[in-house]
Design an enzyme around this catalytic site. Structure first.
Site, PDB file in Angstrom:
ATOM      1  NE  ARG A   1      -3.881  -2.126   0.243  1.00 53.33           N
ATOM      2  CZ  ARG A   1      -3.673  -3.374  -0.193  1.00 53.33           C
ATOM      3  NH1 ARG A   1      -2.574  -3.688  -0.841  1.00 53.33           N
ATOM      4  NH2 ARG A   1      -4.584  -4.303  -0.009  1.00 53.33           N
TER       5      ARG A   1
ATOM      6  CB  SER B   1      -8.643  -1.109   4.629  1.00 52.56           C
ATOM      7  OG  SER B   1      -9.139  -2.355   4.253  1.00 52.56           O
TER       8      SER B   1
ATOM      9  CD  GLU C   1      -5.476   0.744   2.417  1.00 51.71           C
ATOM     10  OE1 GLU C   1      -5.348  -0.238   3.174  1.00 51.71           O
ATOM     11  OE2 GLU C   1      -6.203   0.729   1.413  1.00 51.71           O
TER      12      GLU C   1
HETATM   13  C1  LIG Z   1     -15.316   0.134  -0.496  1.00 44.63           C
HETATM   14  C2  LIG Z   1     -13.852   0.343  -0.781  1.00 44.63           C
HETATM   15  C3  LIG Z   1     -13.028  -0.749  -0.961  1.00 44.63           C
HETATM   16  C4  LIG Z   1     -11.665  -0.566  -1.243  1.00 44.63           C
HETATM   17  N1  LIG Z   1     -10.892  -1.666  -1.430  1.00 44.63           N
HETATM   18  C5  LIG Z   1      -9.580  -1.517  -1.726  1.00 44.63           C
HETATM   19  C6  LIG Z   1      -8.756  -2.663  -1.950  1.00 44.63           C
HETATM   20  O1  LIG Z   1      -9.207  -3.804  -1.920  1.00 44.63           O
HETATM   21  N2  LIG Z   1      -7.447  -2.458  -2.214  1.00 44.63           N
HETATM   22  C7  LIG Z   1      -6.910  -1.209  -2.292  1.00 44.63           C
HETATM   23  O2  LIG Z   1      -5.701  -1.105  -2.545  1.00 44.63           O
HETATM   24  N3  LIG Z   1      -7.663  -0.111  -2.084  1.00 44.63           N
HETATM   25  C8  LIG Z   1      -8.980  -0.231  -1.811  1.00 44.63           C
HETATM   26  N4  LIG Z   1      -9.754   0.877  -1.588  1.00 44.63           N
HETATM   27  C9  LIG Z   1      -9.132   2.212  -1.598  1.00 44.63           C
HETATM   28  C10 LIG Z   1      -9.245   2.969  -2.947  1.00 44.63           C
HETATM   29  O3  LIG Z   1     -10.295   2.473  -3.716  1.00 44.63           O
HETATM   30  C11 LIG Z   1      -7.951   2.883  -3.760  1.00 44.63           C
HETATM   31  O4  LIG Z   1      -6.875   3.393  -3.021  1.00 44.63           O
HETATM   32  C12 LIG Z   1      -8.059   3.651  -5.088  1.00 44.63           C
HETATM   33  O5  LIG Z   1      -6.919   3.432  -5.877  1.00 44.63           O
HETATM   34  C13 LIG Z   1      -8.245   5.149  -4.878  1.00 44.63           C
HETATM   35  O6  LIG Z   1      -8.595   5.702  -6.130  1.00 44.63           O
HETATM   36  P1  LIG Z   1      -9.272   7.119  -6.257  1.00 44.63           P
HETATM   37  O7  LIG Z   1      -9.282   7.469  -7.704  1.00 44.63           O
HETATM   38  O8  LIG Z   1     -10.564   7.139  -5.575  1.00 44.63           O
HETATM   39  O9  LIG Z   1      -8.207   8.013  -5.504  1.00 44.63           O
HETATM   40  P2  LIG Z   1      -8.478   9.304  -4.614  1.00 44.63           P
HETATM   41  O10 LIG Z   1      -9.133   8.904  -3.349  1.00 44.63           O
HETATM   42  O11 LIG Z   1      -9.133  10.361  -5.412  1.00 44.63           O
HETATM   43  O12 LIG Z   1      -6.984   9.737  -4.300  1.00 44.63           O
HETATM   44  C14 LIG Z   1      -6.161   8.967  -3.459  1.00 44.63           C
HETATM   45  C15 LIG Z   1      -4.767   9.619  -3.408  1.00 44.63           C
HETATM   46  O13 LIG Z   1      -4.163   9.546  -4.688  1.00 44.63           O
HETATM   47  C16 LIG Z   1      -3.895  10.857  -5.206  1.00 44.63           C
HETATM   48  N5  LIG Z   1      -4.204  10.793  -6.642  1.00 44.63           N
HETATM   49  C17 LIG Z   1      -5.374  10.408  -7.212  1.00 44.63           C
HETATM   50  N6  LIG Z   1      -5.245  10.407  -8.550  1.00 44.63           N
HETATM   51  C18 LIG Z   1      -3.986  10.808  -8.826  1.00 44.63           C
HETATM   52  C19 LIG Z   1      -3.247  11.018 -10.035  1.00 44.63           C
HETATM   53  N7  LIG Z   1      -3.781  10.817 -11.236  1.00 44.63           N
HETATM   54  N8  LIG Z   1      -1.958  11.450  -9.939  1.00 44.63           N
HETATM   55  C20 LIG Z   1      -1.391  11.679  -8.725  1.00 44.63           C
HETATM   56  N9  LIG Z   1      -2.040  11.500  -7.554  1.00 44.63           N
HETATM   57  C21 LIG Z   1      -3.318  11.061  -7.609  1.00 44.63           C
HETATM   58  C22 LIG Z   1      -4.800  11.794  -4.427  1.00 44.63           C
HETATM   59  O14 LIG Z   1      -4.255  13.105  -4.380  1.00 44.63           O
HETATM   60  C23 LIG Z   1      -4.814  11.113  -3.062  1.00 44.63           C
HETATM   61  O15 LIG Z   1      -3.645  11.429  -2.351  1.00 44.63           O
HETATM   62  C24 LIG Z   1     -11.128   0.736  -1.322  1.00 44.63           C
HETATM   63  C25 LIG Z   1     -11.977   1.844  -1.138  1.00 44.63           C
HETATM   64  C26 LIG Z   1     -13.324   1.649  -0.880  1.00 44.63           C
HETATM   65  C27 LIG Z   1     -14.223   2.839  -0.732  1.00 44.63           C
END
Ligand SMILES: Cc1cc2nc3c(=O)[nH]c(=O)nc-3n(C[C@H](O)[C@H](O)[C@H](O)COP(=O)(O)OP(=O)(O)OC[C@H]3O[C@@H](n4cnc5c(N)ncnc54)[C@H](O)[C@@H]3O)c2cc1C
Length: 334
Positions: free
Chosen positions: A162, A234, A330
């Site tokens: 992570r 998480s 996380e």
């Molecule tokens: C129900 C649920 C289940 C989940 N299960 C998992 C799982 O099984 N495994 C797992 O690893 N994660 C899981 N996650 C966490 C999450 O889905 C992941 O971390 C996902 O990759 C976040 O994507 P996002 O586009 O929503 O990022 P955001 O929440 O929008 O951003 C997360 C971080 O990344 C940065 N960021 C976003 N896009 C970019 C970009 N293009 N360039 C640079 N920085 C950027 C943001 O500034 C922030 O710091 C889960 C979340 C939920 C709600």
């Protein structure tokens, strides 16, 4: 340029928190991205994907850029493999389903992870025995300060559990604009090492579709739907401790759940620690710990980011007082 002022991010984060951003802009292409970064070079920039790994705790100063770069291209193909370039604004799960439907293997275990493709390398998303790093070739980025483009290969991304360079040494330096991954067309390496996946597939044939479907079903039964109960999956990482500390704890708490990750290192189930402290299913005001999974903090309705942070801090300090383990979030706390 259609920059919105005092923009509510309520619909842009899966905790469903009504936080306001000073200004907000949706990035549709690379030229646009470079221009807006240059014009706003004096401002604080926050990058937003699907908002599924962010806890907003206060008014967001500066400019929030929602990444909406689209496109999926097969850039190399032979009998056994494909190399695919995916733009950062594509929805991760839709992309996984596109791969499964085309018969491309390697991402099926990462089905139903919310968010966008560009965020996937940030914390090296992982689930059910597979991590992004396993299929990752490189990512393209734009530097926030000087708008130069740079490609990082797998090794240079410094992926870990992570984590990556984008969450550590290069935090808030680059915007990921696309990723390149290699998938299999034949001789897929199915990973059904998790008992629950094996059990869910049962007597059905093991293939990309059955694995993806099984994982979707398991995830839907274990995790709350973000449209109904705001959450970010998480909230904490599973802590990794050394062997002597592990044996000491195991003696004191025989049912402690953990597994060996490498020589002398054990990954402890953060969910077990939180559950032991009787937080699972507990609610405090507008926030709580999900009844089916102690790692998931939830917005029960009308919560603020500060309330969620207070709960997270309370859990962290109780875990420390009882086990002398410091939980790390996380989720990105802003
Ligand atoms: C129900 C649920 C289940 C989940 N299960 C998992 C799982 O099984 N495994 C797992 O690893 N994660 C899981 N996650 C966490 C999450 O889905 C992941 O971390 C996902 O990759 C976040 O994507 P996002 O586009 O929503 O990022 P955001 O929440 O929008 O951003 C997360 C971080 O990344 C940065 N960021 C976003 N896009 C970019 C970009 N293009 N360039 C640079 N920085 C950027 C943001 O500034 C922030 O710091 C889960 C979340 C939920 C709600």
């Amino acid at each position: 340029m259609d920059i919105k002022s005092n923009y509510s991010l309520e619909k842009s984060n899966t905790f469903g928190l009504n936080v306001v951003s000073e200004s907000f802009y949706i990035v549709k292409n690379l030229k646009d991205l470079k221009n807006i970064l240059w014009e706003n070079r004096a401002k604080k920039i926050t990058v937003l994907g699907g908002g599924s790994n962010i806890l907003f705790t206060k008014f967001l100063d500066g400019l929030c850029l929602k990444i909406d770069l689209k496109g999926i291209d097969i850039i190399e193909e032979n009998k056994n493999n494909v190399v695919i370039n995916v733009m950062a604004g594509e929805n991760w799960h839709d992309f996984v389903q596109w791969c499964v439907n085309k018969g491309f293997g390697g991402v099926e275990n990462l089905s139903l992870i919310p968010g966008l493709v560009g965020a996937a390398p940030i914390q090296n998303i992982g689930a059910y025995g597979v991590e992004l790093k396993d299929i990752f070739i490189s990512c393209n980025t734009v530097n926030i300060k000087d708008q130069t483009e740079k490609e990082f290969d797998q090794k240079n991304c410094l992926f870990g559990y992570r984590t990556s360079r984008f969450k550590t040494i290069d935090k808030n330096i680059y915007i990921i604009t696309s990723i390149k991954i290699r998938l299999t067309k034949e001789k897929h390496k199915y990973n059904i090492s998790y008992g629950s996946v094996k059990q869910e597939i049962g007597n059905r044939e093991i293939n990309l579709e059955s694995i993806s479907k099984a994982i979707i079903k398991i995830r839907k039964s274990k995790l709350p739907d973000t449209n109904i109960l705001g959450n970010c999956g998480s909230f904490f990482k599973n802590p990794v401790i050394n062997e002597s500390k592990y044996f000491e704890l195991k003696k004191k708490f025989p049912s402690l759940s953990a597994f060996k990750v490498e020589k002398n290192q054990y990954k402890i189930s953060a969910a077990w620690l939180i559950e032991f402290l009787k937080y699972k299913g507990r609610s405090i005001g507008n926030v709580g710990v999900y009844k089916n999974q102690a790692l998931v903090l939830v917005n029960l309705g009308g919560a603020t980011g500060k309330e969620l942070l207070t709960l997270a801090n309370k859990i962290t300090s109780e875990v420390y007082n009882n086990f002398k383990i410091t939980l790390q979030p996380e989720v990105e706390i802003l």
